[in-house]
Design a protein around this motif. Sequence first.
Motif, PDB file in Angstrom:
ATOM      1  N   ILE A  54      -3.803  14.071   7.177  1.00 22.89           N
ATOM      2  CA  ILE A  54      -4.521  13.647   8.090  1.00 22.89           C
ATOM      3  C   ILE A  54      -5.210  12.177   7.495  1.00 22.89           C
ATOM      4  O   ILE A  54      -5.232  11.085   8.015  1.00 22.89           O
ATOM      5  N   TRP A  55      -5.602  12.290   6.175  1.00 23.94           N
ATOM      6  CA  TRP A  55      -6.046  10.978   5.377  1.00 23.94           C
ATOM      7  C   TRP A  55      -5.046  10.107   5.444  1.00 23.94           C
ATOM      8  O   TRP A  55      -5.105   8.729   5.464  1.00 23.94           O
ATOM      9  N   ASN A  56      -3.627  10.330   4.903  1.00 31.17           N
ATOM     10  CA  ASN A  56      -2.799   9.751   4.769  1.00 31.17           C
ATOM     11  C   ASN A  56      -2.290   8.704   6.328  1.00 31.17           C
ATOM     12  O   ASN A  56      -2.096   7.734   6.369  1.00 31.17           O
ATOM     13  N   LYS A  57      -2.192   9.705   7.296  1.00 25.67           N
ATOM     14  CA  LYS A  57      -1.911   9.111   8.796  1.00 25.67           C
ATOM     15  C   LYS A  57      -2.946   8.302   9.041  1.00 25.67           C
ATOM     16  O   LYS A  57      -2.687   6.888   9.340  1.00 25.67           O
ATOM     17  N   SER A  63      -1.352   4.748  10.616  1.00 29.54           N
ATOM     18  CA  SER A  63      -0.137   4.890  11.503  1.00 29.54           C
ATOM     19  C   SER A  63      -0.593   5.160  12.906  1.00 29.54           C
ATOM     20  O   SER A  63      -1.629   6.022  13.340  1.00 29.54           O
ATOM     21  N   SER A  64       0.139   4.640  13.895  1.00 27.58           N
ATOM     22  CA  SER A  64      -0.101   4.766  15.265  1.00 27.58           C
ATOM     23  C   SER A  64       1.058   5.821  15.655  1.00 27.58           C
ATOM     24  O   SER A  64       0.726   5.798  17.134  1.00 27.58           O
ATOM     25  N   ALA A  65       1.684   6.257  14.983  1.00 31.73           N
ATOM     26  CA  ALA A  65       2.726   7.053  15.548  1.00 31.73           C
ATOM     27  C   ALA A  65       2.032   8.400  15.986  1.00 31.73           C
ATOM     28  O   ALA A  65       0.795   8.721  15.510  1.00 31.73           O
ATOM     29  N   PHE A 121       7.840   4.690   4.726  1.00 32.66           N
ATOM     30  CA  PHE A 121       9.196   4.244   5.306  1.00 32.66           C
ATOM     31  C   PHE A 121       9.661   5.157   6.435  1.00 32.66           C
ATOM     32  O   PHE A 121      10.298   4.717   7.274  1.00 32.66           O
ATOM     33  N   TYR A 122       9.023   6.516   6.332  1.00 31.90           N
ATOM     34  CA  TYR A 122       9.737   7.534   7.338  1.00 31.90           C
ATOM     35  C   TYR A 122       8.617   8.091   8.121  1.00 31.90           C
ATOM     36  O   TYR A 122       8.450   7.919   9.383  1.00 31.90           O
ATOM     37  N   THR A 123       7.861   8.696   7.447  1.00 31.97           N
ATOM     38  CA  THR A 123       6.572   9.606   8.452  1.00 31.97           C
ATOM     39  C   THR A 123       5.808   8.750   8.981  1.00 31.97           C
ATOM     40  O   THR A 123       5.500   8.867  10.251  1.00 31.97           O
ATOM     41  N   PHE A 124       5.007   7.782   8.493  1.00 33.14           N
ATOM     42  CA  PHE A 124       4.230   7.068   8.953  1.00 33.14           C
ATOM     43  C   PHE A 124       4.366   5.510   9.436  1.00 33.14           C
ATOM     44  O   PHE A 124       3.673   4.670   9.570  1.00 33.14           O
ATOM     45  N   LYS A 125       5.876   5.152   9.485  1.00 35.77           N
ATOM     46  CA  LYS A 125       6.208   3.966  10.023  1.00 35.77           C
ATOM     47  C   LYS A 125       5.738   3.610  11.225  1.00 35.77           C
ATOM     48  O   LYS A 125       5.445   4.109  12.267  1.00 35.77           O
TER      49      LYS A 125
END
Length: 125
Positions: A54-57, A63-65, A121-125
Amino acid sequence: MKTTVKQAIKYGIVGVGNTLITALVIWVMMKICGFSPVISNATGYVAGVLNSFIWNKQWTFQSSAGWGSSAIRFGVVFGICYLLQLGLVMYLDAHLPIDPYYNQLIGMAFYTVVNFIMNKFYTFK
């Protein structure tokens, strides 16, 4: 570069929070609720991983993903990073003549760097 440094600092702050949450949940589960160490550990790690996601997103990577796709990628990254650090620790234990605890610390540092890069570079790009 400036953005990456700010993200790395935020990632570190989130990581400290995750560690505190995990430790607190494990302590509460074991000492107050009377659960086994295994159940307490699993519950604590689930709480820490959810907090991390949650916090990293929202804060670290902003991230808007989508939540669902991000959660799946986050889980995949966690699994890959965990297995990589475990392999490194096992390799170091077999090849370095030092206290195995230090290999755990090396593995944790390795996990943290690889996890940050993969999340950025992958999860929250």
